[in-house]
Structures are given as structure tokens and as C-alpha cells.
Design a protein around this motif. Sequence first.
Motif, mmCIF file in Angstrom:
data_model
loop_
_atom_site.group_PDB
_atom_site.id
_atom_site.type_symbol
_atom_site.label_atom_id
_atom_site.label_comp_id
_atom_site.label_asym_id
_atom_site.label_seq_id
_atom_site.Cartn_x
_atom_site.Cartn_y
_atom_site.Cartn_z
ATOM 1 N N MET A 8 63.334 -23.686 3.839
ATOM 2 C CA MET A 8 63.416 -22.330 4.383
ATOM 3 C C MET A 8 64.091 -21.440 3.343
ATOM 4 O O MET A 8 65.129 -21.794 2.787
ATOM 5 N N ILE A 9 63.488 -20.291 3.080
ATOM 6 C CA ILE A 9 64.057 -19.339 2.132
ATOM 7 C C ILE A 9 64.205 -17.986 2.822
ATOM 8 O O ILE A 9 63.234 -17.420 3.319
ATOM 9 N N GLY A 10 65.440 -17.504 2.847
ATOM 10 C CA GLY A 10 65.714 -16.185 3.406
ATOM 11 C C GLY A 10 65.809 -15.156 2.295
ATOM 12 O O GLY A 10 66.397 -15.425 1.243
ATOM 13 N N PHE A 11 65.237 -14.008 2.533
ATOM 14 C CA PHE A 11 65.322 -12.901 1.582
ATOM 15 C C PHE A 11 66.003 -11.705 2.233
ATOM 16 O O PHE A 11 65.639 -11.300 3.343
ATOM 17 N N ASP A 12 66.965 -11.153 1.538
ATOM 18 C CA ASP A 12 67.512 -9.852 1.910
ATOM 19 C C ASP A 12 66.428 -8.814 1.648
ATOM 20 O O ASP A 12 65.494 -9.047 0.878
ATOM 21 N N ALA A 13 66.574 -7.638 2.268
ATOM 22 C CA ALA A 13 65.562 -6.589 2.097
ATOM 23 C C ALA A 13 66.046 -5.490 1.153
ATOM 24 O O ALA A 13 65.553 -5.336 0.035
ATOM 25 N N ASP A 14 67.034 -4.698 1.601
ATOM 26 C CA ASP A 14 67.490 -3.532 0.839
ATOM 27 C C ASP A 14 68.068 -3.936 -0.510
ATOM 28 O O ASP A 14 69.010 -4.734 -0.584
ATOM 29 N N ASP A 15 67.503 -3.392 -1.571
ATOM 30 C CA ASP A 15 67.934 -3.598 -2.960
ATOM 31 C C ASP A 15 67.700 -5.018 -3.454
ATOM 32 O O ASP A 15 68.173 -5.390 -4.526
ATOM 33 N N THR A 16 66.965 -5.809 -2.668
ATOM 34 C CA THR A 16 66.462 -7.102 -3.131
ATOM 35 C C THR A 16 64.940 -7.064 -3.187
ATOM 36 O O THR A 16 64.338 -7.394 -4.201
ATOM 37 N N LEU A 17 64.324 -6.627 -2.084
ATOM 38 C CA LEU A 17 62.869 -6.475 -2.049
ATOM 39 C C LEU A 17 62.435 -5.045 -2.358
ATOM 40 O O LEU A 17 61.366 -4.833 -2.927
ATOM 41 N N TRP A 18 63.270 -4.074 -1.959
ATOM 42 C CA TRP A 18 62.943 -2.671 -2.230
ATOM 43 C C TRP A 18 64.210 -1.867 -2.471
ATOM 44 O O TRP A 18 65.309 -2.270 -2.101
ATOM 45 N N GLN A 19 64.029 -0.714 -3.130
ATOM 46 C CA GLN A 19 65.156 0.151 -3.457
ATOM 47 C C GLN A 19 65.748 0.774 -2.196
ATOM 48 O O GLN A 19 65.020 1.143 -1.269
ATOM 49 N N ASN A 20 67.071 0.908 -2.182
ATOM 50 C CA ASN A 20 67.741 1.489 -1.022
ATOM 51 C C ASN A 20 68.982 2.284 -1.409
ATOM 52 O O ASN A 20 69.108 3.468 -1.089
ATOM 53 N N GLU A 21 69.901 1.661 -2.129
ATOM 54 C CA GLU A 21 71.184 2.293 -2.416
ATOM 55 C C GLU A 21 71.031 3.591 -3.195
ATOM 56 O O GLU A 21 71.814 4.526 -3.029
#
Length: 233
Positions: A8-21
Motif C-alpha cells: 500500500m502506498i499513500g500519497f499526500d496531495a498538496d505540494d506533492t501531487l500538485w502545487q498549493n502553497e
Amino acid sequence: MTLHPIRMIGFDADDTLWQNEQFYRLTEGQFQALLTDYAEGEHISERLLEAERRNLGHYGFGIKGFTLSMIETALDVTEGKVPGKVIGEILSIGRNLLSHPVETMPHVHEVLEALAGQYYLVLITKGDLFDQERKLAQSGLGDFFDSVEIVSDKTATTYRRIFGKGDGPEHAMMVGNSLKSDIVPAIATGAWGVFVPHALTWALEHVEKPTEAPRFKEIAHLGEFLPLLDSLG
């Protein structure tokens, strides 16, 4: 299903998969400009960060809490004299955070495409429910994931619950840009934690790297993830 020890692999979303900060920083600059007659920009940012820290337990993470913290800060630095028009403009720039286009990070599509069907992929993100759902839909990444978890906070308890739906933390991995939210609590459960630094990280997400932890890994960008995963097999 792969026989790889990680299943099982968990991925963060904001600033890992797409820009946010970067969008929050832009909004903070606009906020400073609105209050330029009352205080210096650096002082405004310091007070805003203090308000965000105080309010996390009340409003949680995301745009709503950030907007309310801006309003509270405006009242604070103006000693309650902030004009109603400025409050209206603060609400407007807060709402504008909901309209920024989703810009995926480099290598995201190729990595998720390679992993999909080989591992159980779960998106683990925190923040405003509607905003996270919007960004996931606009990103076009939703079909790669077997499940999506939008949580109020990311703690060891959170990860134990999510990884427990699979073969347990010892067979799980979390990938993200926040040491505090993505890496340290995941490692605390016995999972792997893969840190992918981002140029911009919210001040409240900073903690020391768990460099002594055997399951801590760091890569410069997601393009290095697949070779890392292969090396752990």
C-alpha cells in the motif's frame, strides 16, 4: 498483485501531487497590501501565523481557517478599526483560493501510471473537503487511486487506521512533502516514509528530519521514486 514487501502506498496531495502553497503565499501578499496603512508586511505575516496556530484546533486546515485567521489578524493589527470594505476584500481573496487552476508536479502522471494496479494506492490529504475534492477532480488523477482519504489531521492514529485496511503499516509507505504530517507520523506506525521536499512549505509543517529512522527516505523529486521503490524490493 505485486509480491513486493510494500503493498500500500499513500500519497499526500498538496505540494506533492500538485502545487498549493504558492497560492497561499500569493494571497498572503495581497493580504499584507490591504493592511499596509496599519503595519509592516513582516509584522502582519507574523501575526497571521500566530492566528493560524491558535485556530488550527478550532477551524482545522484549509482555506476557511486561513480566511478566518486573516480576518482575525486584520482586527488585531488595526485594533478593531479595520474598515468593512477591507473585510470584504479579505473574504474575496480567500474565495479566490478556490479558483486557482490545478498544476500537477513533475513526474506525477508517469509515477502513478506505473504504480496503478501493482500497488494499492491511497490519496491521503487534509484540508477543506470541497476544495480537496475539487482539486482531485480537476487534476485528472482520481482514477489512479484505489481510495481517497480526506482527513482532519494526519497523525499516527490516522495512518494506523488507513494502513490497517491493507496488510498493516509494515507493508505500507507514505509519500509527501511535509515531514510533520506525512513522514514522521507514518514512520511512527512502522511504515516507510518518503520525503519529497517542496520549495515552499508552510511554517507550521516544519520538524526535524527523522534521519535515524531506518524507514526514512528522501528523494529530490518524484522522478526518483520508482528507482527507490525498486531498491527496497
